[in-house]
Write an enzyme that holds these catalytic residues in place. Structure first.
Site, PDB file in Angstrom:
ATOM      1  N   THR A 128     -78.852  17.846   8.953  1.00  0.00           N
ATOM      2  CA  THR A 128     -77.461  18.252   8.765  1.00  0.00           C
ATOM      3  C   THR A 128     -76.476  17.363   9.516  1.00  0.00           C
ATOM      4  O   THR A 128     -76.697  16.997  10.667  1.00  0.00           O
ATOM      5  CB  THR A 128     -77.268  19.713   9.209  1.00  0.00           C
ATOM      6  N   SER A 134     -75.961  21.480   3.298  1.00  0.00           N
ATOM      7  CA  SER A 134     -76.937  21.728   2.235  1.00  0.00           C
ATOM      8  C   SER A 134     -77.028  20.545   1.264  1.00  0.00           C
ATOM      9  O   SER A 134     -78.023  20.382   0.569  1.00  0.00           O
ATOM     10  CB  SER A 134     -76.552  22.997   1.473  1.00  0.00           C
ATOM     11  N   PHE A 158     -75.604  20.979  14.307  1.00  0.00           N
ATOM     12  CA  PHE A 158     -76.325  22.239  14.100  1.00  0.00           C
ATOM     13  C   PHE A 158     -77.842  22.040  14.203  1.00  0.00           C
ATOM     14  O   PHE A 158     -78.605  22.690  13.490  1.00  0.00           O
ATOM     15  CB  PHE A 158     -75.988  22.860  12.731  1.00  0.00           C
ATOM     16  N   GLU A 244     -89.535  25.586   4.707  1.00  0.00           N
ATOM     17  CA  GLU A 244     -88.423  26.041   5.542  1.00  0.00           C
ATOM     18  C   GLU A 244     -87.763  27.276   4.932  1.00  0.00           C
ATOM     19  O   GLU A 244     -87.467  28.251   5.631  1.00  0.00           O
ATOM     20  CB  GLU A 244     -87.394  24.931   5.704  1.00  0.00           C
ATOM     21  N   ARG A 245     -87.548  27.239   3.629  1.00  0.00           N
ATOM     22  CA  ARG A 245     -86.886  28.375   2.979  1.00  0.00           C
ATOM     23  C   ARG A 245     -87.791  29.597   2.896  1.00  0.00           C
ATOM     24  O   ARG A 245     -87.315  30.737   3.017  1.00  0.00           O
ATOM     25  CB  ARG A 245     -86.377  27.934   1.603  1.00  0.00           C
ATOM     26  N   GLN A 338     -74.240  50.773  11.182  1.00  0.00           N
ATOM     27  CA  GLN A 338     -73.393  51.912  10.800  1.00  0.00           C
ATOM     28  C   GLN A 338     -74.044  53.231  11.211  1.00  0.00           C
ATOM     29  O   GLN A 338     -73.373  54.144  11.704  1.00  0.00           O
ATOM     30  CB  GLN A 338     -73.157  51.886   9.291  1.00  0.00           C
ATOM     31  N   HIS A 340     -76.002  53.668  13.670  1.00  0.00           N
ATOM     32  CA  HIS A 340     -75.893  53.771  15.128  1.00  0.00           C
ATOM     33  C   HIS A 340     -74.485  54.207  15.566  1.00  0.00           C
ATOM     34  O   HIS A 340     -74.285  54.565  16.729  1.00  0.00           O
ATOM     35  CB  HIS A 340     -76.218  52.421  15.788  1.00  0.00           C
ATOM     36  N   GLY A 342     -70.815  54.344  16.965  1.00  0.00           N
ATOM     37  CA  GLY A 342     -70.167  53.636  18.071  1.00  0.00           C
ATOM     38  C   GLY A 342     -71.158  52.923  18.965  1.00  0.00           C
ATOM     39  O   GLY A 342     -70.861  51.842  19.500  1.00  0.00           O
ATOM     40  N   GLY A 365     -80.870  26.564   6.301  1.00  0.00           N
ATOM     41  CA  GLY A 365     -81.860  26.189   5.286  1.00  0.00           C
ATOM     42  C   GLY A 365     -81.281  26.103   3.887  1.00  0.00           C
ATOM     43  O   GLY A 365     -82.019  26.055   2.897  1.00  0.00           O
TER      44      GLY A 365
END
Length: 385
Positions: A128, A134, A158, A244-245, A338, A340, A342, A365
């Site tokens: 990258t 990509s 990255f 990798e994917r 959500q 969980h 707060g 990837g």
């Protein structure tokens, strides 16, 4: 839920990996997150147990086992609580050293793969760039041959393990022609003159892995450090992308399973109106939807892994798996946070870290949008079809 892809040996191996991670990784997750990297000592410890050479030949110090065994290891590592640690180790064994194993010479394997398997050297993959994520056809880093060396100039960004790597597999242009006919791969040692790390990047998630900006300025690379033939790098990158994917896909599944398990336990323990919140049908149905979503991603992914292990070209299947599983884990983590309430928004609860770590899966990837574009071509869903 169990799956047909796993043999009894895989299940035994999974138990041993899980025991190791619970004892030697999970207790230190917060330290790794604070440090912004996974320490070398963990690479060394994993090497002692053979974890860094699972799929590699015994000739080079590996275990000579199948890809499913490596998948089991990376799945369990993804459940340690720190996505960055899984990323650091996964980048080392899954995408950085793999090109040397697949395409490198015996001498390259002896010099670089062996110490990487032993945990003596950390590896990274440099593809990258600021203007080439990509889209590998936009790579601008250039290597020009001068006698018995190439002169490398350019930058990468990255890059997982980029700050602490001892060597990096770098993609660079070696000709002025079409992308698939002009890229080459080089093994670049970070101790060589001309290499520098611009900065260690500060990330939203995967904070326990070091990620860097890398620069190459008139760096001399010996000809023998080219992997394979000149201008043949594009095909090697594409082959490497499949695994990798798939790795991004099955680690997404693993994280989603962990999140679901912990969320069910949280809902069981959390009291509202004098009883567990599992009393609410709408919440139970949310958890069921999450479980079904995980199973769909799992079966798409595991089938692709099984075919890849047989040597089948799974570009379509791996792309589907990555696209679906990466989005799935974000849906699961978002619903879990959500549930969980707060507490999910508080840093003291690990769900916030899982949610942050999961957000990288549809980006790294190859983005989900790139996956869909690849699939539109693979499935001939294009204009004029």
């Amino acid at each position: 839920m169990s799956h047909w892809i796993f043999t009894e040996e895989h299940k035994i191996f999974r138990k041993s990996v899980r025991k190791f991670i619970e004892k030697e990784v999970t207790p230190y997750v917060e330290q790794y997150e604070e440090a912004g990297e996974t320490p070398r000592v963990l690479f060394e410890r994993m090497a002692e147990l053979g974890f860094l050479g699972i799929k590699y030949p015994e000739e080079y110090g590996g275990l000579g086992l199948d890809l499913v065994t490596e998948m089991v290891f990376l799945e369990e590592l993804s459940k340690c609580g720190a996505g960055g640690t899984g990323a650091a180790i996964g980048a080392h064994i899954g995408i950085a050293t793999t090109p040397i194993w697949r395409f490198g010479s015996h001498e390259q394997k002896e010099k670089y793969l062996v110490p990487a398997i032993k945990g003596e050297k950390i590896a990274a993959l440099g593809i990258t760039e600021p203007s080439a994520g990509s889209d590998v056809s936009s790579i601008a880093t250039k290597a020009v041959r001068e006698g018995d060396h190439y002169i490398l100039n350019g930058s990468k960004t990255f890059i997982t393990n980029g700050v602490n790597a001892d060597f990096i597999i770098v993609a660079a242009k070696t000709a002025d022609s079409l992308p698939h006919m002009s890229l080459s791969l080089f093994i670049v040692e970070t101790a060589w003159e001309g290499f520098s790390v611009g900065k260690k990047l500060d990330k939203l998630g995967w904070r326990s892995s070091d990620t860097g900006e890398l620069y190459f300025e008139n760096m001399k690379i010996p000809v023998e450090n080219m992997i394979g033939e000149e201008n043949e790098g594009f095909k090697k990158i594409m082959v490497n992308f499949q695994w990798e994917r798939l790795t991004m896909a099955f680690t997404s599944v693993a994280l989603a399973e962990k999140v679901l398990e912990e969320t069910v336990q949280y809902a069981r323990d959390r009291k509202q109106f004098g009883d567990s919140i599992l009393q609410f049908q709408v919440l139970r149905h949310k958890l069921v939807d999450m479980a079904v979503d995980i199973e769909k991603a799992k079966n798409i992914t595991y089938r692709a892994v099984e075919q890849y292990g047989k040597g089948v070209n799974v570009t379509t299947e791996a792309t589907m798996a990555k696209a679906y599983a990466a989005e799935m884990v974000n849906r699961v983590c978002d619903e879990a946070l959500q549930i969980h309430g707060g507490n999910g928004y508080m840093m003291e609860y690990p769900i916030q870290r899982y949610w942050r770590d999961a957000r990288l899966q549809p980006i790294g990837g190859g983005t989900t949008q790139i996956m869909r574009e690849i699939l539109s071509k693979r499935l001939k869903i294009t204009d004029g079809f």
